[in-house]
Write a protein that holds these residues in place. Structure first.
Motif, mmCIF file in Angstrom:
data_model
loop_
_atom_site.group_PDB
_atom_site.id
_atom_site.type_symbol
_atom_site.label_atom_id
_atom_site.label_comp_id
_atom_site.label_asym_id
_atom_site.label_seq_id
_atom_site.Cartn_x
_atom_site.Cartn_y
_atom_site.Cartn_z
ATOM 1 N N PRO A 1 29.980 42.787 9.540
ATOM 2 C CA PRO A 1 28.883 41.979 10.076
ATOM 3 C C PRO A 1 27.773 41.814 9.049
ATOM 4 O O PRO A 1 27.702 42.572 8.072
ATOM 5 N N TYR B 1 20.923 42.717 11.982
ATOM 6 C CA TYR B 1 22.055 43.031 12.852
ATOM 7 C C TYR B 1 21.715 44.192 13.785
ATOM 8 O O TYR B 1 21.081 45.165 13.377
ATOM 9 N N ASP C 1 23.226 43.619 20.546
ATOM 10 C CA ASP C 1 23.053 42.166 20.579
ATOM 11 C C ASP C 1 24.329 41.445 20.169
ATOM 12 O O ASP C 1 24.692 40.406 20.742
ATOM 13 N N ASP C 2 25.014 41.980 19.164
ATOM 14 C CA ASP C 2 26.256 41.370 18.694
ATOM 15 C C ASP C 2 27.291 41.339 19.800
ATOM 16 O O ASP C 2 27.973 40.325 20.017
ATOM 17 N N GLU D 1 26.397 38.716 22.328
ATOM 18 C CA GLU D 1 26.684 37.372 21.819
ATOM 19 C C GLU D 1 28.183 37.084 21.850
ATOM 20 O O GLU D 1 28.612 35.980 22.202
ATOM 21 N N LYS D 2 28.987 38.068 21.471
ATOM 22 C CA LYS D 2 30.432 37.831 21.462
ATOM 23 C C LYS D 2 30.955 37.654 22.888
ATOM 24 O O LYS D 2 31.851 36.831 23.125
#
Length: 780
Positions: A224, A229, A233-234, A237-238
């Motif tokens: 990533p 980052y 949150d990642d 989002e995914k």
């Protein structure tokens, strides 16, 4: 004179074969065995041409119209009392909104640790039946403790995808054996091989939230971005991306999506601005916060109005006994923990909003749970959890790091006092079979089909009951058509959706975790005082109806009930592969591969290569090792190898005309350096232990000559949380002396790594255990 026939060309032979097969299809000639086999599978009719043939179009299974979507959100190490709707002061308005649209269960039970619970949730099997009676560090050699999901266990994704659902997974996985966590596999128990069409996930029990090293898209590791980052949150989002893609491409099918957040598992890390939101919120201390949570739980009807707090857990001091500096440090740990949960909540809100906007919310079952209680792993609290087996911190060293705690240069964990607050009103913690380890929140919402809004349910449910409940809600059978599949051991609790007085789906459930045991039978529950087979172990007895948080031990008064439940526990344990019970210490189980020895002892590497994940990389710390590097170009700067990171690891790098060899476990540093010749062609980094695990000698050899050496009695022990990299250092840096990735600007032609894989003897294991059990260092 007759002419010999010309041999057929390859194309003519293929055409002739097709014609022959077609003739067989219309009965013009006898069918071969091969053609008959094909005919058994083919349901149409084959003539010489398609216009005269009948096709057999294959169709995937299609779920019944109106089948619900399933969104399962799993939190990690979040205790019964850590969400606003379960009595917490941590603001979780979106999770509270989810609870207000459905049900909160007050008697949901898990297994006490993450891997075991996930195995049960995924398969509907008891953890030992699923092969994961504890964690996934190593195969212990017994069916219930393989540390790898049993092949005969059908996963949730396999159940739903076999029925035509589209299945997706995001976040933590942790049901595959540690040694399979590498690019070469075997990948048999990775998400893509266990029923998920798409997955975005990380290996192992935990991840760095700012720079994860073992993040995968399907079967491929991904890196990533570094700037801005944050893992929570990642993963949000995914999840949103998977939902958007599903609606655009397969919106005619229902989905199963499992979102397994790493939070709030260690390391406790959160964005600086989120931590700042909670500054001062925990200055009152754990005694006050624990009491306040209980009062809110009573007001919410989560526990009876006469419920009292049990005594403080062993090892938890009264807040007022701490000096002001220590209180400030302790408050910081909880500020970070609260920030992590609040960030998860924001993501849950975004996902719920997306389901509302797409019109899918009413027919989506959203279940949110945690995998076990709040964790005691940090003991008195620490800025670096991995330092605990290597001596810990002096109080002054902690004070120096106060503002960094929770940021990317820390690997912290909160203390027993805060874990007790997380598990209000129950006793003890994760790893335990008392309710502090196994009582967890479970929220279930299905607005289109479940009329209840904001209600509680008191039915006893175990993690194994979640899968059959979801299958029942989707009108799917709670059995697998896969050959050899184990039957689901859980039972559906769907009746409780509409009926608060519905019976419990089960009247009994066993528990076992690392030799700690419990058994529920009706309203009675026995739980062991200590580990099986050790001195002092005996049963406690509690009446769950009259004493829901187990404060009044009735074992002496009702030995008849103790005996009955003891027999029931033994029956269940034999049925579900609990024996032989693992009587090793926590350290022995965690370091099983290191202490057991054997296995691979030589790695031959030709760079460049990708990161070798921590579980499959050489075990260097606590062993003799030699890293021998052949160079085509000496270069002027950069990382030669990085094993782990600054929280625990070993690294060699070139900078400012010198080569450095460091063993680092913040705040501990063992380092040596030497001049770096411009014409060096071979460099070796060596550790030779004179007394395992800590005493020995480090050395650097350049072109066969020892150029630096250091003897120490405080070398490092442990398994670094980031793997082995050659020629660069992505993710978390292994030394603060450089900024990653600090790629080597020379050329490394070959690397040979050799380790001493002799098993540890009892005295060496005892020495390692003494260091782990030792209290933190004091200021001198």
């Amino acid at each position: 004179m007759s002419r010999k026939p010309e041999p057929l060309s390859r194309r003519e032979a293929i055409v002739a074969g097709i014609a022959s097969s077609a003739a067989v299809g219309v009965g013009l000639s006898p069918a071969s065995a091969e053609a008959r086999a094909e005919g058994d599978a083919f349901k149409g009719r084959i003539a010489p041409v398609m216009s005269a043939s009948t096709p057999d179009i294959r169709h995937d299974p299609v779920p019944a119209p109106g089948s619900p979507n399933i969104l399962l959100i799993i939190l990690d190490d979040v205790g019964f009392a850590d969400l606003g709707c379960y009595g917490s002061e941590i603001p979780t308005p979106h999770i509270d909104r989810l609870a207000a649209s459905g049900l909160r269960y007050t008697n949901f039970r898990t297994t006490g640790v993450c891997s075991a619970t996930r195995a049960s949730v995924m398969t509907g099997l008891n953890p030992h039946s699923a092969g994961i009676g504890w964690l996934t560090f190593a195969d212990s050699g017994y069916p219930g403790y393989r540390g790898d999901l049993a092949a005969e266990a059908t996963t949730m994704a396999e159940h739903f995808s076999d029925a035509g659902y589209c299945a997706y997974h995001v976040g933590k996985w942790h049901v595959n054996l540690a040694d399979t966590a590498n690019a070469a596999g075997p990948t048999r128990n990775w998400p893509s091989q266990r029923g998920y069409a798409r997955s975005y996930w990380f290996q192992g029990h935990s991840t760095d939230y700012f720079a994860p090293a073992q993040l995968y898209a399907g079967n491929e590791r991904v890196t990533p971005p570094v700037e801005g980052y944050y893992a929570t949150d990642d993963f949000t989002e995914k999840t949103l991306a998977f939902l958007r893609d599903h609606r655009a491409q397969r919106g005619d099918r229902p989905f199963l999506l499992t979102l397994a957040h790493p939070g709030a598992h260690s390391p406790l890390q959160a964005p600086r601005e989120d931590i700042a939101r909670f500054k001062g919120a925990y200055d009152a201390g754990w005694d006050v916060l624990r009491a306040a949570r209980l009062e809110r739980q009573k007001a919410m009807g989560l526990v009876p109005a006469d419920t009292g707090l049990p005594p403080a857990n062993p090892g938890v001091p009264r807040w007022e006994s701490l000096d002001p500096a220590e209180r400030r440090v302790q408050a910081r740990y909880m500020e970070v923990y609260a920030a992590m949960i609040a960030r998860i909540d924001e993501g849950v809100g975004r996902i719920l909003d997306a389901l509302d906007a797409s019109g899918d919310r009413d027919n989506t079952i959203v279940a949110l749970m945690s995998d076990n209680g709040g964790s005691p792993d940090g003991r008195g609290g620490t800025p670096n959890l991995l330092a605990m087996v290597n001596g810990g911190y002096k109080p002054a060293e902690v004070a120096e790091r106060l503002d960094a705690i929770g940021g990317p240069d820390s690997y912290p964990m909160y203390s027993l006092g805060w874990a007790s607050v997380s598990n209000t009103p129950f006793r003890l913690y994760k790893h335990d079979t008392h309710l502090g380890g196994v009582a967890d929140p479970l929220i279930l919402s299905w607005p289109g089909k479940v009329a209840a809004r904001g209600e509680t349910r008191g039915q006893f449910l175990h993690a194994i009951d979640l899968l059959p409940t979801l299958l029942d809600a989707a009108a799917l059978p709670a059995r697998s058509a896969r050959p050899g599949a184990k039957p689901i051991e859980g039972r559906s609790a769907r009746a409780s959706f509409a009926d608060r007085a519905a019976p419990d789906p089960r009247d009994r459930q066993y528990f076992e975790m690392g030799g700690l045991r419990a058994m529920r039978l009706g309203s009675w529950r026995i739980v062991s005082k200590g580990r099986f087979g050790l001195p002092g172990d005996a049963w406690e007895l509690y009446d769950g109806d009259a004493d829901p948080n187990e404060t009044r031990d009735l074992a002496a008064e009702r030995p008849d009930i103790v005996k009955r439940l003891d027999r029931a526990w033994t029956v269940e344990a034999r049925k579900h592969q609990v024996f032989p019970i693992d009587d090793r210490s926590l350290l022995e189980r965690s370091f099983a591969e290191l202490f057991r020895g054997g296995g691979k002892d030589h790695w031959s590497i030709i760079p460049p290569i990708d990161l070798i994940p921590e579980e499959s990389s050489p075990k260097l710390l606590g062993r003799d090792f030699e890293i021998d590097m052949a160079l085509g170009d000496a270069g002027r700067q950069g990382v030669l190898f990085a094993h782990g990171n600054q929280f625990l690891g070993a690294v060699a790098f070139v900078r400012d005309g010198r080569v450095w060899f460091e063993l680092r476990c913040d705040p501990h540093l063992i380092a040596l350096d030497a001049p770096w010749p411009a014409d060096v062609r071979r460099v070796r980094f060596v550790q030779r232990l004179s007394a395992r695990p800590r005493a020995g000698r480090l050395s650097i050899l350049i072109d066969g000559r020892e150029v630096a050496a250091l003897d120490s009695g405080r070398l490092l022990l442990g398994i670094p949380m980031q793997g082995l990299q050659i020629g660069r250092n992505d993710a978390v840096r292994a030394s603060p002396r450089y900024a990653g990735p600090f790629a080597f600007d020379g050329r490394i032609d070959r690397v040979e790594i050799r380790t001493d894989n002799r098993p540890y003897d009892k005295a060496e294991i005892a020495a390692a255990s003494r260091a782990y059990a030792a209290p933190a260092r004091k200021d001198s």
